[in-house]
Design an enzyme around this catalytic site. Structure first.
Site, mmCIF file in Angstrom:
data_model
loop_
_atom_site.group_PDB
_atom_site.id
_atom_site.type_symbol
_atom_site.label_atom_id
_atom_site.label_comp_id
_atom_site.label_asym_id
_atom_site.label_seq_id
_atom_site.Cartn_x
_atom_site.Cartn_y
_atom_site.Cartn_z
ATOM 1 N N LYS A 125 1.019 -1.241 -0.062
ATOM 2 C CA LYS A 125 -0.267 0.146 -0.421
ATOM 3 C C LYS A 125 0.842 1.307 0.005
ATOM 4 C CE LYS A 125 -4.570 0.849 -0.402
ATOM 5 N NZ LYS A 125 -5.522 0.062 -0.414
ATOM 6 N N GLY B 183 -20.209 7.143 3.690
ATOM 7 C CA GLY B 183 -19.384 7.436 1.890
ATOM 8 C C GLY B 183 -19.445 7.344 0.734
ATOM 9 N N GLY C 165 -17.929 7.682 -2.586
ATOM 10 C CA GLY C 165 -17.540 8.030 -3.292
ATOM 11 C C GLY C 165 -17.246 6.304 -4.463
ATOM 12 N N ASN C 166 -15.387 5.782 -4.940
ATOM 13 C CA ASN C 166 -16.097 5.041 -5.797
ATOM 14 C C ASN C 166 -16.819 4.061 -4.992
ATOM 15 O OD1 ASN C 166 -15.003 2.410 -6.932
ATOM 16 N ND2 ASN C 166 -13.970 3.751 -8.924
ATOM 17 N N ALA C 167 -16.632 3.263 -4.577
ATOM 18 C CA ALA C 167 -16.808 2.273 -3.784
ATOM 19 C C ALA C 167 -18.134 2.699 -3.090
ATOM 20 C CB ALA C 167 -16.359 2.015 -2.365
ATOM 21 N N GLY C 168 -18.819 3.679 -2.404
ATOM 22 C CA GLY C 168 -19.755 3.947 -1.647
ATOM 23 C C GLY C 168 -21.163 4.264 -2.952
HETATM 24 P P1 NAD Z 1 -13.060 7.713 -2.900
HETATM 25 O O1 NAD Z 1 -12.331 8.726 -2.136
HETATM 26 O O2 NAD Z 1 -13.697 7.794 -3.855
HETATM 27 O O3 NAD Z 1 -14.780 7.790 -1.551
HETATM 28 C C1 NAD Z 1 -14.264 7.896 0.181
HETATM 29 C C2 NAD Z 1 -15.349 8.715 0.320
HETATM 30 O O4 NAD Z 1 -15.587 8.953 1.914
HETATM 31 C C3 NAD Z 1 -16.217 9.979 -0.120
HETATM 32 O O5 NAD Z 1 -17.334 10.259 -0.475
HETATM 33 C C4 NAD Z 1 -15.564 11.162 0.891
HETATM 34 O O6 NAD Z 1 -16.392 12.335 1.190
HETATM 35 C C5 NAD Z 1 -15.909 10.130 1.459
HETATM 36 N N1 NAD Z 1 -15.875 10.587 3.547
HETATM 37 C C6 NAD Z 1 -14.758 10.532 3.892
HETATM 38 N N2 NAD Z 1 -14.511 10.828 5.032
HETATM 39 C C7 NAD Z 1 -15.793 11.007 5.608
HETATM 40 C C8 NAD Z 1 -16.306 10.981 6.698
HETATM 41 N N3 NAD Z 1 -15.768 11.313 7.659
HETATM 42 N N4 NAD Z 1 -18.121 10.436 6.565
HETATM 43 C C9 NAD Z 1 -18.647 10.591 5.580
HETATM 44 N N5 NAD Z 1 -18.353 10.110 4.310
HETATM 45 C C10 NAD Z 1 -16.721 10.153 4.628
HETATM 46 O O7 NAD Z 1 -12.638 6.733 -2.053
HETATM 47 P P2 NAD Z 1 -13.697 4.480 -2.159
HETATM 48 O O8 NAD Z 1 -12.357 4.343 -3.655
HETATM 49 O O9 NAD Z 1 -14.530 5.148 -2.373
HETATM 50 O O10 NAD Z 1 -12.548 4.003 -1.185
HETATM 51 C C11 NAD Z 1 -13.160 4.426 -0.097
HETATM 52 C C12 NAD Z 1 -12.882 2.819 0.946
HETATM 53 O O11 NAD Z 1 -13.186 0.931 0.202
HETATM 54 C C13 NAD Z 1 -11.691 2.866 1.332
HETATM 55 O O12 NAD Z 1 -11.592 2.655 2.820
HETATM 56 C C14 NAD Z 1 -11.021 2.284 0.826
HETATM 57 O O13 NAD Z 1 -9.593 1.795 1.080
HETATM 58 C C15 NAD Z 1 -11.549 1.351 0.610
HETATM 59 N N6 NAD Z 1 -11.563 0.674 -1.015
HETATM 60 C C16 NAD Z 1 -11.610 0.850 -2.358
HETATM 61 C C17 NAD Z 1 -11.474 0.427 -3.236
HETATM 62 C C18 NAD Z 1 -11.892 0.773 -3.994
HETATM 63 O O14 NAD Z 1 -11.157 -0.007 -5.282
HETATM 64 N N7 NAD Z 1 -11.805 1.549 -4.871
HETATM 65 C C19 NAD Z 1 -10.855 -1.159 -2.591
HETATM 66 C C20 NAD Z 1 -10.363 -2.213 -1.843
HETATM 67 C C21 NAD Z 1 -11.069 -1.109 -0.807
#
Ligand code: NAD
Length: 424
Positions: A108, A220, A222-225
């Protein structure tokens, strides 16, 4: 210092390891071979800013394990990045890859930066400097980064280009999560959420919960949510709450997810700001209360350490699907287990992202690209198999799903380490 910042995510990760290793009766020698990270690199990155000044940014890359294959794991750009956090995330990658049985180790990276405060030019300079500075570590057979919080396809493109320019060769397999035009895989951008949905479908079947009409809260967006919301909507669930850094939005009748996606598109950055003006939702006074809503399924998809011993007693969901890495602390885990809440642990639940990263790497190396249907078919096979292997392990050892996932994964890594032996 806030309560959340005092929690050391790496110490938490090791607690999870210890429990599983004890059940597996691993020897001391087996444990030392696979527990701690193998290589931790810290760099100070000079970057020329638009006003001509030079600013130093701290960056990290941790390779936790190379036993089962090259290190694999995303790069996070966030002001709160610490080496302990990156160590924890690298550790989880090792065991995540082992749970879904793909041939990678764990790594990472992170840079201490708030990318929203940089211009596009400064962001590119920082990204390229990070990759160039650490280019000895990276490579398709040694260490393969991907996106994580606040990094995206554009940033992966700059990383791929930087590496390819240095080696004077076209090497797309050095990073995954690239755009389709540069050798990305169909289905990669929604793979984490899609993999989570495959797990949620199996979990609800197992628990006898009807997914159609089930209530869901997602922290959340973002991408995942956001992809989780979009895909789950097709299963007929009712998403009653979503949140991001702008706040939490609630409607017990179900949120119009199309309006939420549209709000983000209009804001031009991935943020739900102003959603209450576009559709019927109430902005919650305390966004953390989203985690305590009386819903069937809670999906933490933001950051780690969100459910702690402080709020765990008030969590009411029947199922927690951990899209984020490490959203539940070990202390909270104990409380949730007593409450009989079924947790699909992060190293299984969000493994869809790295699984399709693996499929992207395979496609890059063969130079032949698959349809989204083919990718999703393979993803489904891998996720459903892993879910049931973890479930069976949990039943066999009478432990929760998190410990079961670690038991399965640690056994695979320990066996690989044993077969390789210790050189010199
Ligand atoms: P991202 O940056 O696209 O989205 C993160 C989201 O979380 C954003 O909407 C942000 O506004 C929100 N956020 C941040 N702090 C917050 C808080 N205190 N309260 C509420 N919302 C909050 O990131 P992502 O890629 O969606 O990743 C999110 C999680 O999923 C992380 O823990 C990441 O490690 C995990 N993850 C992502 C992937 C991937 O492929 N994208 C894969 C495995 C795990």
């Amino acid at each position: 210092m806030s309560f959340l910042k005092q929690i050391n995510p790496f110490e938490n990760a090791l607690k999870q390891f210890d429990k599983a290793a004890q059940i597996l009766n691993l020897t001391k020698n087996q444990i030392v071979m696979i527990k701690e990270p193998r290589r931790i690199t810290e760099v100070n990155l000079p970057v020329r800013m638009d006003d001509g000044s030079i600013r130093i940014f701290k960056g990290f890359r941790v390779q936790h394990s190379l036993v089962r294959g090259p290190a694999k794991g995303g790069i996070r750009f966030h002001p709160d990045v610490t080496v302990e956090e990156v160590k924890a995330l690298a550790f989880w990658m090792t065991y995540k890859c082992a749970v879904v049985d793909i041939p990678f180790g764990g790594g990472k990276g992170g840079v201490v930066v708030d990318p929203s405060k940089l211009s596009l030019n400064e962001l590119e300079n920082l990204t390229r400097r990070y990759f160039a500075e650490l280019s000895d570590l990276f490579g398709p057979d040694s260490d393969i980064p991907a996106p994580d919080v606040n990094t995206n396809q554009q940033i992966m493109s700059w990383m791929f280009d930087t590496y390819s320019m240095h080696l004077k060769s076209h090497i797309p397999a050095v990073v995954t999560g690239k755009p389709l035009e540069l050798g990305g895989s169909a289905g990669r951008s929604e793979a984490t959420a899609q993999g989570m949905v495959f797990c949620v479908r199996e979990a609800t079947k197992h628990l006898g919960i009807n997914l159609k009409g089930a209530t869901v809260a997602i922290q959340g967006f973002g991408n995942a949510g956001s992809n989780a919301a979009r895909i789950l909507r097709e299963d007929g669930v009712k998403i009653v709450a979503i949140s991001d850094i702008s706040g939490a939005y609630y409607n017990p009748e179900g949120i119009d997810i199309a309006a939420a996606l549209d709000t983000c598109a209009k804001n031009k950055i991935w943020i739900l700001e102003g959603l209450e003006k576009n559709t019927k939702v109430e902005k919650m006074v305390d966004p953390m209360k989203l985690l305590e809503l009386d819903v069937d399924i809670l999906i933490p998809a933001a950051l780690e350490n969100q459910i702690t011993e402080q709020n765990a007693p008030d969590v009411k969901a029947k199922v927690i699907a951990e899209c984020a890495n490490g959203p539940v602390t070990p202390e909270a885990d104990k409380i949730l287990e007593k409450k009989n809440i079924f947790i699909i642990p992060d190293i299984l639940c969000n493994a869809g992202g790295v699984t399709v990263s693996y499929l992207e790497w395979v496609q890059n190396r063969t130079g032949y690209y698959w349809s989204k249907e083919r990718v999703n078919e393979d993803l489904k096979k891998i996720m459903v198999k892993a879910f049931h292997e973890v479930l069976q392990t949990s039943q066999k050892h009478n432990v929760n799903m998190r410990i079961a996932a670690f038991i399965l994964a640690i056994a695979r890594v320990a066996r690989a380490a044993e077969l390789r032996g210790l050189y010199a």
